[in-house]
Design an enzyme around this catalytic site. Sequence first.
Site, PDB file in Angstrom:
ATOM      1  N   HIS A  31       0.856  -1.187   0.000  1.00 51.39           N
ATOM      2  CA  HIS A  31       0.000   0.000   0.000  1.00 51.39           C
ATOM      3  C   HIS A  31       0.890   1.233   0.000  1.00 51.39           C
ATOM      4  CE1 HIS A  31      -3.708   2.290   0.745  1.00 51.39           C
ATOM      5  NE2 HIS A  31      -2.942   3.088   1.474  1.00 51.39           N
ATOM      6  N   CYS A  32       0.757   2.059  -1.023  1.00 51.71           N
ATOM      7  CA  CYS A  32       1.584   3.257  -1.165  1.00 51.71           C
ATOM      8  C   CYS A  32       0.936   4.404  -0.385  1.00 51.71           C
ATOM      9  CB  CYS A  32       1.731   3.634  -2.638  1.00 51.71           C
ATOM     10  SG  CYS A  32       2.741   5.112  -2.907  1.00 51.71           S
ATOM     11  N   VAL A  33       1.585   4.827   0.697  1.00 47.11           N
ATOM     12  CA  VAL A  33       1.013   5.881   1.538  1.00 47.11           C
ATOM     13  C   VAL A  33       1.067   7.241   0.835  1.00 47.11           C
ATOM     14  CG1 VAL A  33       1.549   4.701   3.689  1.00 47.11           C
ATOM     15  CG2 VAL A  33       3.249   6.232   2.684  1.00 47.11           C
TER      16      VAL A  33
END
Length: 291
Positions: free
Chosen positions: A131-133
């Site tokens: 998951h790319c913050v």
Amino acid sequence: MASLGSRVFCKVEKLCHHLPVFLNTFLVFSITGEVSYLVVVEAPLDEEQKKAEWSSRWKVVHLLAQYFMLWNICWNALLFVRTSPSIKGVFLGAEGMGQGWRFCYTCEAHTPPRCSHCYDCRVCVLRRDHHCVFFDQCVGFHNYRYFLCCLLFMWAGLLYATLMNAEVFIVILKEGVTVHSVLLLLIPWIMLISGQVTARAFAFAFIADTCVVGFLLVSAFFFFHVVLLFRGQTTREWYSSRRPYSLGPVGNLRHTLGLRWYVCWLSPLIPSPLPGDGINFQVTGSLQPNQ
């Protein structure tokens, strides 16, 4: 009161989720603006060089190069966010379940190999990497190309910006390696608060520092994903030392970037259909973690 507190908490939580996106966007456009200013106004500092070497033609070339990179960063980021890698709307064909399939109790669905649940996105993601913050979006099967190309042009843009800001470091260090110059390079905001530098000098020093730090961080992240790309792995498979889906360097490129892997990185608008469906993968090795 509890209801009001819950609504406030939800709004703050949503804002915190989007804050990295706003910050990332602000930094990208700030760096581009500062480098454009350096090209058009500042560089080079010597008046004779401005007439002899830094001609209008070279300024146009530099501006075209940096805005080409900016366009690719923004367009790849937009397509990355708008392309859902989740199982929503995907027919999973549970009747053909085989080894590696699992049941997700949150989504209440059977999920294929390399698919896992993301608790931030609240859904299972096909060939989930992480998951790319910074974009508040999962990296998965359908949007990995845009994620990797965005990283590529961010890396190239930060390298370019760091080189263009070399003269900023030269100007700051003209007084020598003093406490003032070192502090201005490392922590320019402290120098601004103390009133020892102007806002203009602070802005240049801050952007230059951001370029260097950003380049180092993006380099580590980008080359890590390049290694994963050629090994045919996701981040989760890297942790477990598994390489059961590797098809060789060229095969891995095709299955990640699409059939036009050799040219699609130049522009996100170049169509490059993926050869798979994100559900079924050719197994070329053991599915068990290496001991």
